[in-house]
Motif scaffolding. Sequence first.
Motif, PDB file in Angstrom:
ATOM      1  N   LEU A 155      35.460  57.429 -60.711  1.00  0.00           N
ATOM      2  CA  LEU A 155      35.835  58.835 -60.563  1.00  0.00           C
ATOM      3  C   LEU A 155      34.601  59.728 -60.432  1.00  0.00           C
ATOM      4  CD1 LEU A 155      38.171  60.888 -60.543  1.00  0.00           C
ATOM      5  CD2 LEU A 155      37.883  61.072 -63.005  1.00  0.00           C
ATOM      6  N   LEU A 156      33.584  59.466 -61.240  1.00  0.00           N
ATOM      7  CA  LEU A 156      32.356  60.250 -61.150  1.00  0.00           C
ATOM      8  C   LEU A 156      31.656  60.048 -59.814  1.00  0.00           C
ATOM      9  CD1 LEU A 156      30.869  59.870 -64.739  1.00  0.00           C
ATOM     10  CD2 LEU A 156      31.820  61.924 -63.704  1.00  0.00           C
ATOM     11  N   VAL A 157      31.613  58.830 -59.317  1.00  0.00           N
ATOM     12  CA  VAL A 157      30.995  58.555 -58.024  1.00  0.00           C
ATOM     13  C   VAL A 157      31.782  59.247 -56.916  1.00  0.00           C
ATOM     14  CG1 VAL A 157      30.561  56.709 -56.326  1.00  0.00           C
ATOM     15  CG2 VAL A 157      29.889  56.415 -58.714  1.00  0.00           C
ATOM     16  N   TYR A 158      33.095  59.220 -56.980  1.00  0.00           N
ATOM     17  CA  TYR A 158      33.935  59.886 -55.985  1.00  0.00           C
ATOM     18  C   TYR A 158      33.674  61.391 -55.969  1.00  0.00           C
ATOM     19  CZ  TYR A 158      38.102  61.897 -53.869  1.00  0.00           C
ATOM     20  OH  TYR A 158      38.956  62.640 -53.109  1.00  0.00           O
ATOM     21  N   ARG A 159      33.627  62.020 -57.132  1.00  0.00           N
ATOM     22  CA  ARG A 159      33.386  63.469 -57.203  1.00  0.00           C
ATOM     23  C   ARG A 159      31.984  63.819 -56.695  1.00  0.00           C
ATOM     24  NH1 ARG A 159      35.083  66.050 -62.720  1.00  0.00           N
ATOM     25  NH2 ARG A 159      34.899  67.935 -61.479  1.00  0.00           N
ATOM     26  N   TYR A 160      30.999  62.992 -57.011  1.00  0.00           N
ATOM     27  CA  TYR A 160      29.632  63.237 -56.549  1.00  0.00           C
ATOM     28  C   TYR A 160      29.567  63.160 -55.029  1.00  0.00           C
ATOM     29  CZ  TYR A 160      24.718  62.416 -55.581  1.00  0.00           C
ATOM     30  OH  TYR A 160      23.459  62.482 -55.067  1.00  0.00           O
ATOM     31  N   LEU A 161      30.158  62.121 -54.446  1.00  0.00           N
ATOM     32  CA  LEU A 161      30.131  61.967 -52.996  1.00  0.00           C
ATOM     33  C   LEU A 161      30.920  63.079 -52.309  1.00  0.00           C
ATOM     34  CD1 LEU A 161      30.467  58.095 -52.629  1.00  0.00           C
ATOM     35  CD2 LEU A 161      28.421  59.508 -52.346  1.00  0.00           C
ATOM     36  N   ARG A 162      32.007  63.480 -52.886  1.00  0.00           N
ATOM     37  CA  ARG A 162      32.828  64.554 -52.309  1.00  0.00           C
ATOM     38  C   ARG A 162      32.058  65.880 -52.331  1.00  0.00           C
ATOM     39  NH1 ARG A 162      38.406  66.635 -54.802  1.00  0.00           N
ATOM     40  NH2 ARG A 162      38.679  68.392 -53.418  1.00  0.00           N
ATOM     41  N   ARG A 163      31.369  66.188 -53.403  1.00  0.00           N
ATOM     42  CA  ARG A 163      30.580  67.405 -53.521  1.00  0.00           C
ATOM     43  C   ARG A 163      29.399  67.381 -52.553  1.00  0.00           C
ATOM     44  NH1 ARG A 163      29.703  68.889 -59.607  1.00  0.00           N
ATOM     45  NH2 ARG A 163      31.883  69.414 -59.708  1.00  0.00           N
ATOM     46  N   LYS A 164      28.774  66.226 -52.434  1.00  0.00           N
ATOM     47  CA  LYS A 164      27.633  66.097 -51.541  1.00  0.00           C
ATOM     48  C   LYS A 164      28.078  66.233 -50.086  1.00  0.00           C
ATOM     49  CE  LYS A 164      23.553  63.269 -50.931  1.00  0.00           C
ATOM     50  NZ  LYS A 164      22.845  62.083 -51.341  1.00  0.00           N
ATOM     51  N   LYS A 165      29.247  65.725 -49.769  1.00  0.00           N
ATOM     52  CA  LYS A 165      29.757  65.790 -48.411  1.00  0.00           C
ATOM     53  C   LYS A 165      30.129  67.219 -48.032  1.00  0.00           C
ATOM     54  CE  LYS A 165      33.416  63.904 -45.508  1.00  0.00           C
ATOM     55  NZ  LYS A 165      34.607  63.049 -45.499  1.00  0.00           N
TER      56      LYS A 165
ATOM     57  N   LEU B 260      37.887  48.265 -68.262  1.00  0.00           N
ATOM     58  CA  LEU B 260      38.639  48.868 -67.156  1.00  0.00           C
ATOM     59  C   LEU B 260      38.561  50.397 -67.201  1.00  0.00           C
ATOM     60  CD1 LEU B 260      41.812  46.601 -66.853  1.00  0.00           C
ATOM     61  CD2 LEU B 260      39.947  46.857 -65.228  1.00  0.00           C
ATOM     62  N   MET B 261      38.702  50.981 -68.397  1.00  0.00           N
ATOM     63  CA  MET B 261      38.612  52.445 -68.516  1.00  0.00           C
ATOM     64  C   MET B 261      37.217  52.934 -68.127  1.00  0.00           C
ATOM     65  SD  MET B 261      40.930  53.717 -71.709  1.00  0.00           S
ATOM     66  CE  MET B 261      40.137  52.794 -72.985  1.00  0.00           C
ATOM     67  N   LEU B 262      36.198  52.225 -68.542  1.00  0.00           N
ATOM     68  CA  LEU B 262      34.834  52.590 -68.189  1.00  0.00           C
ATOM     69  C   LEU B 262      34.619  52.478 -66.683  1.00  0.00           C
ATOM     70  CD1 LEU B 262      32.088  53.408 -69.378  1.00  0.00           C
ATOM     71  CD2 LEU B 262      31.516  50.997 -69.472  1.00  0.00           C
ATOM     72  N   LEU B 263      35.162  51.462 -66.065  1.00  0.00           N
ATOM     73  CA  LEU B 263      35.053  51.273 -64.625  1.00  0.00           C
ATOM     74  C   LEU B 263      35.764  52.395 -63.871  1.00  0.00           C
ATOM     75  CD1 LEU B 263      33.971  49.319 -62.455  1.00  0.00           C
ATOM     76  CD2 LEU B 263      36.210  48.214 -62.503  1.00  0.00           C
ATOM     77  N   VAL B 264      36.931  52.803 -64.334  1.00  0.00           N
ATOM     78  CA  VAL B 264      37.674  53.897 -63.698  1.00  0.00           C
ATOM     79  C   VAL B 264      36.892  55.210 -63.824  1.00  0.00           C
ATOM     80  CG1 VAL B 264      39.768  55.317 -63.897  1.00  0.00           C
ATOM     81  CG2 VAL B 264      39.942  52.837 -63.903  1.00  0.00           C
TER      82      VAL B 264
END
Length: 180
Positions: A37-47, A29-33
């Motif tokens: 979080l990393l995918v969210y930050r990457y998409l937010r930066r790219k956007k 679960l911690m690894l999944l979170v």
Amino acid sequence: MQDIHDIRPPVQVGMDPFFLKVALIALALMLLVCVALLVYRYLRRKKSGPGTNLLMLPMPLPPLETALSELGCLDDLMVTHPRYYYFRLTEIIKRFIGKAFKIKALEMNTQELTSALREVGLDRGLFADTREFLLCADMIKYAGQVPSSPMMKGHLAFVRTFVTRVGEKNEETTVEEKDV
């Protein structure tokens, strides 16, 4: 031998499989979170785009305006520290010459600077006055000569006229280059 019975059941040795399963699930679960979080930050930066985090600085002033504004700040030094006044005055004119003619004027001594100005094609009268000013400033800065107040005001006026004449000439040439 059937009359011998264990008093207690055998004790398990090692980890309990239940706790091992709980620990593995928590780790997953911690690894999944973390991945989410990393995918969210990457998409937010790219956007948001690559340039949105940059600090927006104003455009630098042209050399003419920079030199004239720096010359306006020298009035106090003229009275309090005449020698430092000449250090600043020659620094201002050398920086302006370096930007206007694209030479490394700040790193040059007076002889090197005058020969570079001769090669650039400066007007004869302006070249002679500039050479005279630089030689006089060297005498004040390095030989300890004490300048008079009218001399200092005259040198300031000369530097102002030099900056305005060369700056206006450079602006005219840049306008002609853009038109061509």
